[in-house]
Motif scaffolding. Sequence first.
Motif, PDB file in Angstrom:
ATOM      1  N   PHE A 152     -32.494  27.455  43.533  1.00 18.22           N
ATOM      2  CA  PHE A 152     -32.944  27.396  42.277  1.00 18.22           C
ATOM      3  C   PHE A 152     -32.421  28.327  41.104  1.00 18.22           C
ATOM      4  CE2 PHE A 152     -36.645  28.268  45.399  1.00 18.22           C
ATOM      5  CZ  PHE A 152     -37.699  27.337  44.939  1.00 18.22           C
ATOM      6  N   ILE A 153     -30.912  28.643  41.645  1.00 16.24           N
ATOM      7  CA  ILE A 153     -30.224  29.208  40.393  1.00 16.24           C
ATOM      8  C   ILE A 153     -28.801  28.853  40.670  1.00 16.24           C
ATOM      9  CG2 ILE A 153     -29.090  31.571  39.820  1.00 16.24           C
ATOM     10  CD1 ILE A 153     -31.365  32.727  41.265  1.00 16.24           C
ATOM     11  N   LYS A 179     -24.892  28.985  38.803  1.00  9.03           N
ATOM     12  CA  LYS A 179     -23.830  29.426  37.950  1.00  9.03           C
ATOM     13  C   LYS A 179     -22.970  28.580  37.128  1.00  9.03           C
ATOM     14  CE  LYS A 179     -20.650  33.389  37.195  1.00  9.03           C
ATOM     15  NZ  LYS A 179     -20.150  34.851  37.882  1.00  9.03           N
ATOM     16  N   TYR A 238     -26.278  30.569  33.588  1.00 13.96           N
ATOM     17  CA  TYR A 238     -26.853  30.166  34.803  1.00 13.96           C
ATOM     18  C   TYR A 238     -27.744  29.040  34.265  1.00 13.96           C
ATOM     19  CZ  TYR A 238     -24.825  34.433  36.626  1.00 13.96           C
ATOM     20  OH  TYR A 238     -24.143  35.410  37.275  1.00 13.96           O
ATOM     21  N   ILE A 273     -31.341  27.694  35.556  1.00 14.41           N
ATOM     22  CA  ILE A 273     -32.597  28.519  36.422  1.00 14.41           C
ATOM     23  C   ILE A 273     -33.760  27.257  36.506  1.00 14.41           C
ATOM     24  CG2 ILE A 273     -33.786  30.571  36.797  1.00 14.41           C
ATOM     25  CD1 ILE A 273     -31.034  31.193  37.138  1.00 14.41           C
ATOM     26  N   LYS A 274     -34.342  27.292  37.744  1.00 13.67           N
ATOM     27  CA  LYS A 274     -35.501  26.213  37.820  1.00 13.67           C
ATOM     28  C   LYS A 274     -36.734  27.190  37.534  1.00 13.67           C
ATOM     29  CE  LYS A 274     -34.087  23.015  41.326  1.00 13.67           C
ATOM     30  NZ  LYS A 274     -34.334  22.376  42.639  1.00 13.67           N
ATOM     31  N   THR A 319     -38.288  29.343  40.306  1.00 11.25           N
ATOM     32  CA  THR A 319     -37.526  30.484  41.042  1.00 11.25           C
ATOM     33  C   THR A 319     -38.688  31.584  41.315  1.00 11.25           C
ATOM     34  OG1 THR A 319     -35.471  29.714  39.935  1.00 11.25           O
ATOM     35  CG2 THR A 319     -35.612  32.133  40.843  1.00 11.25           C
ATOM     36  N   PHE A 360     -35.211  36.213  42.023  1.00  8.14           N
ATOM     37  CA  PHE A 360     -34.501  36.367  40.648  1.00  8.14           C
ATOM     38  C   PHE A 360     -34.265  37.721  40.552  1.00  8.14           C
ATOM     39  CE2 PHE A 360     -33.931  37.327  36.292  1.00  8.14           C
ATOM     40  CZ  PHE A 360     -33.477  36.195  35.542  1.00  8.14           C
ATOM     41  N   TYR A 405     -30.988  38.320  43.016  1.00  6.81           N
ATOM     42  CA  TYR A 405     -29.862  37.709  42.617  1.00  6.81           C
ATOM     43  C   TYR A 405     -29.334  38.533  41.299  1.00  6.81           C
ATOM     44  CZ  TYR A 405     -26.794  33.743  41.635  1.00  6.81           C
ATOM     45  OH  TYR A 405     -25.444  33.170  41.503  1.00  6.81           O
ATOM     46  N   LEU A 423     -30.124  30.355  31.475  1.00  3.00           N
ATOM     47  CA  LEU A 423     -30.206  31.883  31.209  1.00  3.00           C
ATOM     48  C   LEU A 423     -28.837  32.526  30.921  1.00  3.00           C
ATOM     49  CD1 LEU A 423     -31.304  34.544  31.956  1.00  3.00           C
ATOM     50  CD2 LEU A 423     -30.707  34.131  34.193  1.00  3.00           C
TER      51      LEU A 423
END
Length: 285
Positions: free
Chosen positions: A205-206, A208, A214, A216-217, A220, A225, A228, A281
């Motif tokens: 889902f994440i 970098k 990042y 991000i889906k 997520t 989240f 992380y 993000l």
Amino acid sequence: MNEDPPSSQSTSTRPTEKSWLDKVLNAFTAEPKSRQELLEIIKEAAENKVVDAEELEIIQGALDVADQQVREILVPRSQMVVVNINAQPSELLPLVIESGHSRFPVVGESTDDIRGVLLAKDLLPLILNGTDNFALDNVIRPATIIPESKRLNVLLREFRENRYHMALVIDEYGGISGLVTIEDILEEIVGEIEDETDEDTDDAFIRKVGENDYIIKALTPIEDFNEYFESGFNEDEFDTIGGILMRAFGHLPQRNEVADIDGYQFRVLYADNRQIHLVRLSTPS
């Protein structure tokens, strides 16, 4: 006894409102009054299954690019992977292999001292010829320098016409502020492009993509989240980041809309007419 001609009967029963197909045809026979009007017509066509959601996003991305400038998508100076003009093969090769990039700005005394661009493929002769008498000056290509204010659609056309893939970007004072590639522009149109050099993260889902950036889906889980990023988003009202974003926006956002939540900046990369799918993000420094 007189009767109305058949043509009059058909005219009287004809709908007064134009169908969506009439609108689409009219868009190409008469100039739309605005880009938004054209987009609305295409969205209506998507709702009627004439084009699918992916095609709609590509069209919308192409229209958005015409309004964007290089400064909005460039890779910042701090994240550039550069090569010094005096570097030897023993220094170059590990850098090229580790980064996975195909092109590198070549600099002199500082990052502002741009000498050219190195293509990784131009190092291949070292395999056959060895490193004796190697000089980076002999293999680098001329660098293309552009201002931050250049529009993306103009730059994309120049990339295609002049057959180069990277440009160095300067700010208003003439210093290097970053770089931009043809892939960066294409991703604004079609979404994130992944290849075999992109790293997979443990959490699908994440991903970098920069020091504080990042992908991000929207699906997520908030719990993932928070774990992380060591954040404290409330997990009681929503299950996913997409839910928090929908509340923050207050409407279904379009591509490139931005929401700032608790110091985190979310920019929509991909959303259709039902939900948010992908965001970029930027975390607090």
